[in-house]
Design a protein around this motif. Structure first.
Motif, short mmCIF file in Angstrom:
data_model
loop_
_atom_site.label_atom_id
_atom_site.label_comp_id
_atom_site.label_asym_id
_atom_site.label_seq_id
_atom_site.Cartn_x
_atom_site.Cartn_y
_atom_site.Cartn_z
N ALA A 163 0.98 -1.03 0.07
CA ALA A 163 0.23 -0.01 0.06
C ALA A 163 1.16 1.28 -0.09
CB ALA A 163 -1.03 0.06 1.30
N MET A 164 1.08 1.57 -1.26
CA MET A 164 2.24 2.81 -1.25
C MET A 164 2.20 3.19 -2.72
SD MET A 164 5.72 1.15 -1.82
CE MET A 164 4.95 -0.42 -0.37
N THR A 165 2.52 4.84 -2.98
CA THR A 165 2.54 5.04 -4.80
C THR A 165 3.55 4.26 -5.19
OG1 THR A 165 4.77 6.30 -3.97
CG2 THR A 165 2.26 7.46 -2.86
N PRO A 166 2.77 4.26 -6.62
CA PRO A 166 3.49 3.32 -7.36
C PRO A 166 5.23 4.02 -7.55
CG PRO A 166 1.49 4.41 -8.42
CD PRO A 166 1.61 5.04 -7.18
N LEU A 167 5.42 5.66 -7.39
CA LEU A 167 6.97 5.90 -7.66
C LEU A 167 7.56 4.39 -6.23
CD1 LEU A 167 8.77 7.50 -9.08
CD2 LEU A 167 8.23 9.04 -7.73
N ASP A 168 6.54 5.33 -4.83
CA ASP A 168 8.03 4.67 -4.47
C ASP A 168 7.89 3.22 -4.01
OD1 ASP A 168 7.85 3.64 -1.37
OD2 ASP A 168 6.90 4.67 -0.32
N ALA A 169 7.21 2.39 -4.58
CA ALA A 169 7.62 0.73 -5.33
C ALA A 169 9.00 1.40 -6.10
CB ALA A 169 6.49 -0.39 -4.99
N CYS A 170 8.74 1.31 -6.72
CA CYS A 170 9.36 1.21 -7.65
C CYS A 170 10.72 1.64 -7.53
CB CYS A 170 9.02 2.56 -9.00
SG CYS A 170 7.78 1.84 -9.91
N THR A 171 11.09 2.89 -6.60
CA THR A 171 12.18 3.49 -6.24
C THR A 171 12.86 2.27 -5.46
OG1 THR A 171 11.45 4.68 -4.58
CG2 THR A 171 11.84 5.88 -5.88
N GLN A 172 11.75 1.29 -4.94
CA GLN A 172 12.63 0.54 -4.02
C GLN A 172 13.07 -1.07 -4.66
OE1 GLN A 172 11.94 0.75 0.64
NE2 GLN A 172 10.26 2.27 -0.26
N GLY A 173 12.44 -0.92 -5.82
CA GLY A 173 12.31 -2.28 -6.86
C GLY A 173 13.32 -1.77 -8.03
N PHE A 174 13.66 -0.75 -8.55
CA PHE A 174 14.85 -0.37 -8.94
C PHE A 174 16.26 -1.42 -8.92
CE2 PHE A 174 12.06 2.60 -11.46
CZ PHE A 174 11.92 1.72 -12.65
N PRO A 175 16.52 -1.05 -7.83
CA PRO A 175 17.90 -1.62 -7.38
C PRO A 175 18.18 -3.47 -8.25
CG PRO A 175 17.05 0.51 -5.38
CD PRO A 175 15.91 -0.11 -6.66
N TYR A 176 17.11 -4.26 -7.75
CA TYR A 176 17.54 -5.47 -8.18
C TYR A 176 17.62 -5.19 -9.80
CZ TYR A 176 14.92 -6.17 -3.70
OH TYR A 176 15.18 -6.82 -1.88
N TYR A 177 17.27 -4.73 -10.57
CA TYR A 177 17.13 -4.59 -12.38
C TYR A 177 19.00 -3.47 -12.66
CZ TYR A 177 12.94 -5.60 -13.70
OH TYR A 177 11.62 -6.58 -13.43
N ILE A 178 18.82 -2.70 -11.61
CA ILE A 178 20.38 -2.24 -12.16
C ILE A 178 21.26 -3.10 -11.05
CG2 ILE A 178 22.19 -0.59 -10.76
CD1 ILE A 178 19.24 1.35 -9.99
N PHE A 179 21.24 -3.99 -10.76
CA PHE A 179 21.94 -5.13 -10.27
C PHE A 179 22.34 -5.85 -11.76
CE2 PHE A 179 23.79 -8.91 -8.54
CZ PHE A 179 25.12 -8.51 -7.91
N VAL A 180 20.98 -6.30 -12.18
CA VAL A 180 21.91 -7.25 -13.14
C VAL A 180 21.87 -6.50 -14.84
CG1 VAL A 180 19.80 -9.45 -12.22
CG2 VAL A 180 19.15 -7.78 -13.92
#
Length: 280
Positions: free
Chosen positions: A173-190
């Protein structure tokens, strides 16, 4: 993610005119990856969160019901709001996250599909998992801490913190941008480090379950791994325990606050009495 993409294409193709669903076409890939995030993300939220809620708040209520929470009649109102916020966010978040998976599929990342066939390959796979956990634990700590800066907090992160006494449904339960900022590091890594595609998908399932778990308020005590107790402290006091998996960066950053265990690890018995008079 590519496995889910190909599976969805193969499943749907027979039901559409020939050639309409071409798994190699960029248009199909964009639509499919958005659908995976929207439909798959909603499913991976609602089913595990519901099971976790039923286990903690209903089936094992006498043993596990959070010691400090809102009144039960208000709890159901909060849950309805949490689910509404989360599902609306997941469908919009799909637009922000789709490009990352799309470009992985197009070969721009370090994702590989081969499974190890020797000890060295398995050793690398293990080290890459450790590396991802260490990288995301650090980066997400600083992102999360940054989201509490006044510049970002009100518009991006505050919505998640209106739920002071959390439930498993609070997790998404959060804003889409909130979720993305904490999800993108996984993509950055790969995009930087070679990583197996199956393990990458598994990591997203694990972090999804982890996020749900740390919002159930049930803590058996932990000093070095971030527990539901630490995250409960974070929702109550805001300026402590920003960590993702461990308390390492909170200790380094001076934001660590120990969490009190709500239950005994060996017996499962409560260590604190339920206070149903508290309000959010």
């Amino acid at each position: 993610m590519d496995i889910a993409h190909d599976f969805a294409c193969d499943l749907l193709a027979p039901h559409f005119p020939e050639g309409m669903i071409d798994k190699n076409a960029w248009q199909t890939q964009l639509v499919m990856y958005y659908s995976i995030f929207a439909v798959g993300g909603s499913t991976m939220y609602i089913i595990p969160a519901t099971l976790s809620f039923l286990h903690t708040f209903v089936w094992k209520k006498e043993q596990l019901y959070p010691y400090s929470t809102i009144d039960e009649k208000d709890l159901w109102k909060q849950i309805k709001l949490e689910i509404s916020v989360a599902l609306n966010s997941v469908w919009r978040m799909g637009f922000l996250m789709t490009p990352a998976s799309f470009f992985i599929h197009r070969g721009f990342s370090q994702i590989y599909t081969e499974w190890p066939n020797d000890a060295a390959g398995y050793a690398y796979m293990f080290l890459s998992i450790v590396g991802m956990l260490a990288f995301t634990d650090c980066v997400i700590y600083w992102i999360h801490r940054g989201l509490h800066h006044p510049i970002f907090y009100r518009k991006i992160h505050k919505l998640h913190h209106i739920f002071r006494y959390t439930t498993p449904f609070t997790s998404h339960a959060m804003t889409p941008l909130d979720a993305c900022t904490q999800g993108f590091p996984y993509y950055i890594f790969v995009y930087m480090v070679p990583f197996n595609n199956i393990v990458f998908a598994a990591m997203f399932m694990i972090v999804n379950m982890w996020s749900i778990n740390i919002h159930d308020q049930v803590c058996f005590g932990s000093n070095y791994f971030l527990s539901a107790g630490h995250h409960t402290v974070h929702h109550a006091d805001f300026v402590y325990d920003y960590g993702q998996y461990t308390t390492l960066w909170d200790r380094i950053g001076g934001t660590y606050l120990p969490a009190k265990a709500t239950h005994d690890w060996d017996t499962g018995a409560r260590t604190q009495a339920v206070d149903k008079n508290k309000r959010s």
